[in-house]
Design an enzyme around this catalytic site. Structure first.
Site, short mmCIF file in Angstrom:
data_model
loop_
_atom_site.label_atom_id
_atom_site.label_comp_id
_atom_site.label_asym_id
_atom_site.label_seq_id
_atom_site.Cartn_x
_atom_site.Cartn_y
_atom_site.Cartn_z
N GLU A 101 0.92 -1.51 0.04
CA GLU A 101 0.13 -0.07 0.17
C GLU A 101 0.48 1.00 -0.17
OE1 GLU A 101 -3.57 0.37 -0.63
OE2 GLU A 101 -3.19 -1.75 -0.98
N SER A 187 18.16 -8.61 -8.40
CA SER A 187 17.41 -8.85 -9.72
C SER A 187 17.88 -9.79 -11.29
CB SER A 187 16.82 -7.67 -10.11
OG SER A 187 15.78 -7.10 -9.18
N HIS A 316 3.13 -9.60 -9.47
CA HIS A 316 4.63 -9.77 -9.78
C HIS A 316 4.84 -8.86 -9.17
CE1 HIS A 316 8.46 -10.67 -11.59
NE2 HIS A 316 8.21 -9.46 -11.10
N SER A 317 4.77 -7.50 -9.25
CA SER A 317 5.48 -6.46 -8.32
C SER A 317 4.28 -5.17 -8.32
CB SER A 317 6.21 -6.01 -9.70
OG SER A 317 6.59 -5.73 -10.57
C1 LIG Z 1 18.04 -11.87 -17.29
C2 LIG Z 1 16.08 -10.74 -16.64
N1 LIG Z 1 15.44 -11.38 -17.74
C3 LIG Z 1 14.69 -10.37 -17.31
C4 LIG Z 1 13.96 -9.87 -16.05
C5 LIG Z 1 12.55 -9.43 -15.96
N2 LIG Z 1 12.47 -10.15 -14.52
C6 LIG Z 1 12.21 -9.87 -13.24
S1 LIG Z 1 11.13 -11.30 -12.62
C7 LIG Z 1 11.02 -12.09 -13.87
C8 LIG Z 1 9.76 -13.34 -14.41
C9 LIG Z 1 10.94 -14.41 -13.47
O1 LIG Z 1 9.75 -15.34 -13.09
P1 LIG Z 1 9.76 -16.11 -12.09
O2 LIG Z 1 11.68 -16.66 -12.22
O3 LIG Z 1 8.71 -17.40 -11.68
O4 LIG Z 1 9.67 -15.70 -10.32
P2 LIG Z 1 8.58 -15.18 -9.52
O5 LIG Z 1 8.42 -13.10 -9.95
O6 LIG Z 1 7.33 -16.15 -10.41
O7 LIG Z 1 8.60 -15.07 -7.68
C10 LIG Z 1 11.73 -11.26 -15.63
C11 LIG Z 1 11.08 -12.23 -16.46
C12 LIG Z 1 14.55 -9.87 -15.14
N3 LIG Z 1 14.67 -9.64 -14.09
N4 LIG Z 1 15.84 -10.60 -15.60
#
Ligand SMILES: Cc1ncc(C[n+]2csc(CCOP(=O)(O)OP(=O)(O)O)c2C)c(N)n1
Ligand SMILES: [Mg+2]
Length: 424
Positions: A101, A187, A316-317
């Site tokens: 929030e 990240s 997701h965020s």
């Molecule tokens: C190398 C890279 N590619 C793309 C991203 C963008 N990105 C951030 S989180 C995410 C999804 C990751 O999903 P998952 O591993 O299933 O974790 P969750 O968020 O579901 O916990 C992506 C594609 C990134 N951070 N790093």
């Protein structure tokens, strides 16, 4: 085609000759890459393509209502520890609500919740030792809280104030805690994965008796670094637990578009890594399989892969709106019908060590504490602007000093665009 037919005829006749001449003694390949037996049956030479619908079962101890299905499987966690695990799940949930929030109100820049995944992280962290090293992906704040990360440390990091141990240089939720054996979050997906077997290899050489816990998501498992990590861990016999939170999504990409095999667990055997699939919303099952994995890792110096099936209830965020790509009915189902906190709550109540009134009191107390830590962190000044330039060189070179002076002048010229409360 004809040439192929005659090839198979030849193979068959050679094979049957060998088979007849070595009936009691199975003939095995002498190729260095595989010592498996020869066969003249082509279907015996084709590993099954593992289909998600007929895949590896999901280990559970608690039913969705929180009832122990087979009492022999109850890990009988001591009450005090069990309550601590449950309270950590609740405090994480409360902190997630408030920080989510607060981002919406523009008070912090970014946030990620762990809604629905509380049991995966807390159940597994509770099953390893406090001096085991954790590499997180980014949705594992529960591991830190379980290890004693304070609410103030959490809030200071999210605010990037001068008390933040990362000196305000990281985005919110990129926690790190040397004193709690928790590596700082980075990240770019899967960067932690090859590092984890490296650390585990060092533990093995030191004979320290420690293991490494490496969390990652279903999406991160598609990165090349995941392959490197699994193969290094297997070939170098590293005591590392690879713990996949399979929450169904990588931002907007559902798992149905992420892989064609049976999730992540089916990859383990391909690398020679012992593996198990568990119900990630079942605190007890996650705890049990992680204990088993740790024992094997440390005693036998080898990796273990756990795939915890769960559901990401939150977006997701704060940069995501999941209503664009999934149905709100699905989200409601996991939130209302099969939530890991409700399951654990029902179990505790059935054991006679928890009640509705204690739960209400816990939530109220924790909310108060979270709010207090939040307000204190918000009131703290930001780190001095010089911190942006420190810790790169031992002595600041002149070109960096020039940049520092330029930014000082820039901030002085545009005071409305920057925080005014820098600490000295
Ligand atoms: C190398 C890279 N590619 C793309 C991203 C963008 N990105 C951030 S989180 C995410 C999804 C990751 O999903 P998952 O591993 O299933 O974790 P969750 O968020 O579901 O916990 C992506 C594609 C990134 N951070 N790093
Ligand atoms: Mg995911």
């Amino acid at each position: 085609m004809l040439r192929f037919r005659s090839y198979f005829r030849t193979v068959r006749s050679v094979c049957s000759f060998r088979f007849l001449s070595s009936q009691s003694n199975v003939e095995r390949s002498r190729y260095p890459g595989s010592r498996s037996r020869f066969s003249c049956v082509i279907d015996e030479c084709r590993p099954p393509a593992i289909h998600p619908d007929e895949g590896v079962s999901v280990f559970r101890i608690l039913s969705s209502e929180g009832r122990v299905i087979d009492s022999n499987q109850d890990p009988n966690i001591p009450d005090e520890k069990l309550l601590n695990m449950y309270e950590t799940m609740v405090v994480l949930n409360v902190a997630d609500n408030i920080l989510y929030e607060s981002q919406r109100q523009g008070r912090i820049s970014f946030y990620m919740t762990a809604y629905g995944e509380e049991a995966t992280v807390i159940g597994s962290t509770a099953a390893i030792d406090a001096n085991d090293l954790i590499y997180g992906q980014y949705r594992e704040a529960g591991a830190l809280l379980f290890r004693g990360y304070t609410l103030s440390e959490m809030m200071n990091q999210c605010y990037g104030n001068h008390l933040d141990s990362a000196k305000g240089r990281q985005m919110p939720i990129h926690y790190g805690a040397h004193h709690l054996n928790f590596q700082t979050i980075s990240s770019p997906l899967a960067t932690q994965m090859p590092q984890a077997p490296g650390a585990a290899y060092a533990f093995k050489r030191e004979r320290s008796g420690q293991c490494v816990m490496c969390y990652f998501g279903d999406g991160a498992a598609s990165e090349g670094d995941a392959h490197a990590a699994f193969n290094f861990a297997a070939t170098l016999d590293c005591p590392v637990i690879f713990f996949c939170r399979n929450n169904g999504y990588a931002i907007s990409t559902p798992t149905s578009e992420q892989y064609r095999g049976d999730g992540i667990v089916s990859r383990g055997p391909g690398y020679g890594i012992e593996s198990v699939r568990v119900d990630g919303n079942d605190l007890l099952a996650v705890y049990s399989v992680t204990r088993m994995a740790r024992k094997i890792c440390v005693k036998e110096n080898r990796p273990f892969l756990i795939e915890a099936m769960t559901y990401r209830i939150g977006h997701h965020s704060t940069s995501d709106d999941s209503s664009a790509y999934r149905s709100s009915d699905d989200v409601k189902f996991w939130d209302k019908q099969d939530h890991p906190i409700s399951r654990a709550y029902n179990y505790l109540v059935s054991k006679g060590i928890w009640s509705e009134s204690r739960d209400t009191e816990l939530r109220q107390t924790k909310k108060k504490l979270v709010m207090e830590a939040f307000r204190e962190a918000e009131a703290q000044p930001k780190p001095p602007i010089e911190e942006l330039f420190r810790d790169v060189y031992d002595n600041m070179p002149s070109h960096i000093e020039t940049q520092l002076n330029e930014i000082r002048q820039h901030v002085a010229k545009y005071p409305n665009q920057y925080p005014t409360n820098f600490s000295k």
